[in-house]
Write a protein that holds these residues in place. Structure first.
Motif, PDB file in Angstrom:
ATOM      1  N   ALA A   1     -64.087  64.514 -49.262  1.00 49.85           N
ATOM      2  CA  ALA A   1     -65.515  64.327 -49.510  1.00 49.85           C
ATOM      3  C   ALA A   1     -65.804  64.186 -50.997  1.00 49.85           C
ATOM      4  CB  ALA A   1     -66.307  65.507 -48.930  1.00 49.85           C
ATOM      5  N   LYS A   2     -65.084  64.957 -51.818  1.00 47.59           N
ATOM      6  CA  LYS A   2     -65.268  64.857 -53.266  1.00 47.59           C
ATOM      7  C   LYS A   2     -64.855  63.475 -53.768  1.00 47.59           C
ATOM      8  CE  LYS A   2     -64.461  68.266 -56.112  1.00 47.59           C
ATOM      9  NZ  LYS A   2     -63.800  69.309 -56.934  1.00 47.59           N
ATOM     10  N   LYS A   3     -63.781  62.962 -53.196  1.00 38.49           N
ATOM     11  CA  LYS A   3     -63.284  61.648 -53.621  1.00 38.49           C
ATOM     12  C   LYS A   3     -64.176  60.521 -53.113  1.00 38.49           C
ATOM     13  CE  LYS A   3     -59.099  58.806 -53.654  1.00 38.49           C
ATOM     14  NZ  LYS A   3     -57.665  58.721 -53.237  1.00 38.49           N
ATOM     15  N   LEU A   4     -64.588  60.592 -51.844  1.00 42.40           N
ATOM     16  CA  LEU A   4     -65.401  59.535 -51.249  1.00 42.40           C
ATOM     17  C   LEU A   4     -66.852  59.580 -51.734  1.00 42.40           C
ATOM     18  CD1 LEU A   4     -64.131  59.728 -47.554  1.00 42.40           C
ATOM     19  CD2 LEU A   4     -63.621  57.933 -49.220  1.00 42.40           C
ATOM     20  N   ARG A   5     -67.331  60.825 -52.014  1.00 42.48           N
ATOM     21  CA  ARG A   5     -68.696  61.031 -52.497  1.00 42.48           C
ATOM     22  C   ARG A   5     -69.754  60.547 -51.505  1.00 42.48           C
ATOM     23  NH1 ARG A   5     -68.218  62.540 -57.747  1.00 42.48           N
ATOM     24  NH2 ARG A   5     -70.390  62.183 -58.275  1.00 42.48           N
ATOM     25  N   GLU A   6     -69.437  60.646 -50.213  1.00 37.77           N
ATOM     26  CA  GLU A   6     -70.384  60.275 -49.176  1.00 37.77           C
ATOM     27  C   GLU A   6     -69.975  60.955 -47.870  1.00 37.77           C
ATOM     28  OE1 GLU A   6     -68.308  56.092 -47.722  1.00 37.77           O
ATOM     29  OE2 GLU A   6     -70.080  56.037 -49.000  1.00 37.77           O
ATOM     30  N   PRO A   7     -70.912  61.076 -46.908  1.00 36.11           N
ATOM     31  CA  PRO A   7     -70.565  61.741 -45.652  1.00 36.11           C
ATOM     32  C   PRO A   7     -69.575  60.929 -44.839  1.00 36.11           C
ATOM     33  CG  PRO A   7     -72.744  60.749 -45.500  1.00 36.11           C
ATOM     34  CD  PRO A   7     -72.313  60.615 -46.932  1.00 36.11           C
ATOM     35  N   HIS A   8     -68.730  61.609 -44.089  1.00 35.89           N
ATOM     36  CA  HIS A   8     -67.825  60.915 -43.180  1.00 35.89           C
ATOM     37  C   HIS A   8     -67.425  61.822 -42.030  1.00 35.89           C
ATOM     38  CE1 HIS A   8     -64.886  63.034 -45.736  1.00 35.89           C
ATOM     39  NE2 HIS A   8     -64.060  62.957 -44.711  1.00 35.89           N
ATOM     40  N   VAL A   9     -67.066  61.192 -40.913  1.00 35.76           N
ATOM     41  CA  VAL A   9     -66.628  61.891 -39.702  1.00 35.76           C
ATOM     42  C   VAL A   9     -65.111  61.919 -39.684  1.00 35.76           C
ATOM     43  CG1 VAL A   9     -66.695  61.906 -37.171  1.00 35.76           C
ATOM     44  CG2 VAL A   9     -68.684  61.088 -38.475  1.00 35.76           C
ATOM     45  N   TYR A  10     -64.539  63.030 -39.253  1.00 37.18           N
ATOM     46  CA  TYR A  10     -63.087  63.120 -39.148  1.00 37.18           C
ATOM     47  C   TYR A  10     -62.716  64.020 -37.971  1.00 37.18           C
ATOM     48  CZ  TYR A  10     -63.655  67.723 -41.333  1.00 37.18           C
ATOM     49  OH  TYR A  10     -64.024  69.016 -41.599  1.00 37.18           O
ATOM     50  N   THR A  11     -61.456  63.975 -37.579  1.00 34.32           N
ATOM     51  CA  THR A  11     -60.942  64.839 -36.513  1.00 34.32           C
ATOM     52  C   THR A  11     -60.154  65.966 -37.159  1.00 34.32           C
ATOM     53  OG1 THR A  11     -60.761  62.951 -35.008  1.00 34.32           O
ATOM     54  CG2 THR A  11     -59.535  64.945 -34.425  1.00 34.32           C
ATOM     55  N   CYS A  12     -60.520  67.197 -36.840  1.00 34.80           N
ATOM     56  CA  CYS A  12     -59.830  68.336 -37.447  1.00 34.80           C
ATOM     57  C   CYS A  12     -58.434  68.505 -36.852  1.00 34.80           C
ATOM     58  CB  CYS A  12     -60.660  69.606 -37.282  1.00 34.80           C
ATOM     59  SG  CYS A  12     -60.500  70.394 -35.664  1.00 34.80           S
ATOM     60  N   HIS A  13     -57.672  69.405 -37.403  1.00 36.90           N
ATOM     61  CA  HIS A  13     -56.281  69.584 -36.984  1.00 36.90           C
ATOM     62  C   HIS A  13     -56.173  69.953 -35.503  1.00 36.90           C
ATOM     63  CE1 HIS A  13     -56.109  74.066 -36.585  1.00 36.90           C
ATOM     64  NE2 HIS A  13     -57.238  73.941 -37.273  1.00 36.90           N
ATOM     65  N   ALA A  14     -57.241  70.555 -34.943  1.00 40.70           N
ATOM     66  CA  ALA A  14     -57.207  70.976 -33.544  1.00 40.70           C
ATOM     67  C   ALA A  14     -57.755  69.909 -32.595  1.00 40.70           C
ATOM     68  CB  ALA A  14     -57.992  72.274 -33.368  1.00 40.70           C
ATOM     69  N   GLY A  15     -58.212  68.768 -33.151  1.00 37.84           N
ATOM     70  CA  GLY A  15     -58.701  67.687 -32.312  1.00 37.84           C
ATOM     71  C   GLY A  15     -60.199  67.634 -32.128  1.00 37.84           C
ATOM     72  N   LEU A  16     -60.945  68.527 -32.802  1.00 32.42           N
ATOM     73  CA  LEU A  16     -62.402  68.529 -32.703  1.00 32.42           C
ATOM     74  C   LEU A  16     -62.999  67.597 -33.759  1.00 32.42           C
ATOM     75  CD1 LEU A  16     -62.867  72.391 -32.428  1.00 32.42           C
ATOM     76  CD2 LEU A  16     -63.017  70.762 -30.549  1.00 32.42           C
ATOM     77  N   LEU A  17     -64.131  66.974 -33.433  1.00 39.05           N
ATOM     78  CA  LEU A  17     -64.807  66.108 -34.396  1.00 39.05           C
ATOM     79  C   LEU A  17     -65.646  66.943 -35.349  1.00 39.05           C
ATOM     80  CD1 LEU A  17     -66.094  63.044 -32.333  1.00 39.05           C
ATOM     81  CD2 LEU A  17     -64.156  63.137 -33.900  1.00 39.05           C
ATOM     82  N   GLU A  18     -65.612  66.580 -36.644  1.00 38.10           N
ATOM     83  CA  GLU A  18     -66.428  67.246 -37.639  1.00 38.10           C
ATOM     84  C   GLU A  18     -66.968  66.209 -38.613  1.00 38.10           C
ATOM     85  OE1 GLU A  18     -64.077  70.393 -39.371  1.00 38.10           O
ATOM     86  OE2 GLU A  18     -64.311  71.642 -37.589  1.00 38.10           O
ATOM     87  N   GLU A  19     -68.029  66.568 -39.338  1.00 40.24           N
ATOM     88  CA  GLU A  19     -68.608  65.702 -40.368  1.00 40.24           C
ATOM     89  C   GLU A  19     -68.767  66.510 -41.642  1.00 40.24           C
ATOM     90  OE1 GLU A  19     -71.402  63.105 -37.284  1.00 40.24           O
ATOM     91  OE2 GLU A  19     -72.268  64.683 -38.541  1.00 40.24           O
ATOM     92  N   ILE A  20     -68.559  65.857 -42.764  1.00 38.89           N
ATOM     93  CA  ILE A  20     -68.676  66.548 -44.046  1.00 38.89           C
ATOM     94  C   ILE A  20     -69.345  65.644 -45.062  1.00 38.89           C
ATOM     95  CG2 ILE A  20     -66.366  65.804 -44.799  1.00 38.89           C
ATOM     96  CD1 ILE A  20     -66.143  68.527 -46.254  1.00 38.89           C
ATOM     97  N   THR A  21     -70.107  66.240 -45.964  1.00 35.50           N
ATOM     98  CA  THR A  21     -70.690  65.493 -47.076  1.00 35.50           C
ATOM     99  C   THR A  21     -70.672  66.368 -48.314  1.00 35.50           C
ATOM    100  OG1 THR A  21     -72.580  64.089 -47.730  1.00 35.50           O
ATOM    101  CG2 THR A  21     -73.094  66.218 -46.773  1.00 35.50           C
ATOM    102  N   PRO A  22     -70.459  65.780 -49.492  1.00 37.04           N
ATOM    103  CA  PRO A  22     -70.510  66.575 -50.727  1.00 37.04           C
ATOM    104  C   PRO A  22     -71.950  66.892 -51.098  1.00 37.04           C
ATOM    105  CG  PRO A  22     -70.151  64.266 -51.258  1.00 37.04           C
ATOM    106  CD  PRO A  22     -70.098  64.375 -49.762  1.00 37.04           C
ATOM    107  N   ILE A  23     -72.171  68.065 -51.676  1.00 33.65           N
ATOM    108  CA  ILE A  23     -73.470  68.430 -52.235  1.00 33.65           C
ATOM    109  C   ILE A  23     -73.366  68.179 -53.731  1.00 33.65           C
ATOM    110  CG2 ILE A  23     -75.152  70.272 -52.574  1.00 33.65           C
ATOM    111  CD1 ILE A  23     -73.923  71.645 -50.100  1.00 33.65           C
ATOM    112  N   ARG A  24     -74.113  67.203 -54.229  1.00 33.46           N
ATOM    113  CA  ARG A  24     -73.969  66.772 -55.619  1.00 33.46           C
ATOM    114  C   ARG A  24     -75.054  67.391 -56.496  1.00 33.46           C
ATOM    115  NH1 ARG A  24     -72.771  62.683 -52.143  1.00 33.46           N
ATOM    116  NH2 ARG A  24     -74.970  62.163 -51.904  1.00 33.46           N
TER     117      ARG A  24
END
Length: 281
Positions: free
Chosen positions: A70-93
């Motif tokens: 998230a720090k590198k992309l600097r925008e929200p994105h969806v990803y699959t966690c190590h256990a297979g669950l979907l998560e979303e993250i965004t940096p707070i700038r």
């Protein structure tokens, strides 16, 4: 640099958003440590995974990697966690730096739901968890349509913006990253190598590298290039100046080199990028 959050107010904010979207929200600081979460209690599947040292370590590593992306992309994105669950993250700038991260966690897609459940069970089995127990736990997570997941990514970014404008987050220490960012933006047309910046702020190259990686998610040279391209895009949208003059204004005298940098960052040459802007008007 260590970030600081108004935890009680932030928790109330997360509670309000949870009431609306029904997705658990977590906030991490700039060192990837949990600040607050709502609801405070994890879903059963996560408690199960974190019940062993191996599972807990995998969760921590997964969260850390998500924050780094998230720090590198600097925008929200969806990803699959190590256990297979979907998560979303965004940096707070804040002031050009990344002060923390917000995560919508533990989602299951309505589309392809059975396949998603099977994937979680399969991944958790690698940690030694009972398949029936895992399946029972994961089915307790409410399903979300892909449309809702996509929309919630934009909402998550709105949450991060609200945290910033509402002063729910700040830097504990003197925020040199703010001053470095301001210096870069003010002097884009000038020489901005590491030595120039180090001399201006009386810091070592090692310290500058540490600050840049922590606050901007990339090396200082890469960050300067990013700011130059961002400014060039603004100038193309705001003025009729030639690409050559814009390149010089953002500190790149070599036209061909500027075009190369621009295409690498934006995905299209500056001329085509401007043509698209005019076409959309």
């Amino acid at each position: 640099m260590i970030s600081s959050f108004e935890k009680s107010s932030l928790t109330e904010l997360l509670k309000d958003f949870y009431t609306v979207v029904g997705i658990r929200i977590s906030v991490f600081d700039d060192e990837f440590r949990t600040v607050t979460e709502y609801p405070a209690e994890m879903p059963e599947i996560c408690r199960l995974i974190r019940s062993t040292p191996k599972g807990a370590a995998a969760c921590r590593a997964c969260d850390n990697e998500a924050c780094k992306r998230a720090k590198k992309l600097r925008e929200p994105h969806v990803y699959t966690c190590h256990a297979g669950l979907l998560e979303e993250i965004t940096p707070i700038r804040l002031g050009g730096g990344v002060i923390g991260y917000a995560i919508f966690a533990h989602m299951m897609p309505a589309e392809g739901y059975e396949e998603a459940v099977a994937e979680v069970v399969k991944r958790c089995a690698e940690y030694g968890y009972d398949k029936k127990e895992t399946e029972k736990a994961v089915r307790k997570i409410k399903k979300s349509s892909l449309e809702k997941i996509t929309a919630s990514a934009r909402l998550l970014d709105a949450i991060a913006s609200y945290v910033q404008i509402s002063n729910l987050a700040s830097w504990k220490n003197d925020d040199i990253s703010n001053r470095i960012n301001a210096f870069i933006e003010k002097n884009l047309s000038e020489k901005l190598d590491s030595d120039t910046i180090c001399r201006h702020f009386f810091i070592s190259r090692t310290k500058l590298y540490q600050i840049s990686m922590q606050s901007f998610g990339m090396g200082i040279a890469q960050y300067v290039t990013l700011k130059r391209i961002e400014r060039a895009k603004e100038l193309m949208n705001e003025s009729d100046a030639t690409v050559t003059s814009i390149a010089r204004e953002v500190g790149v005298d070599d036209y061909n080199y500027f075009c190369k940098l621009f295409k690498k960052a934006v995905g299209t040459p500056p001329g085509k990028y401007r043509a698209k802007l005019k076409k959309s008007e």
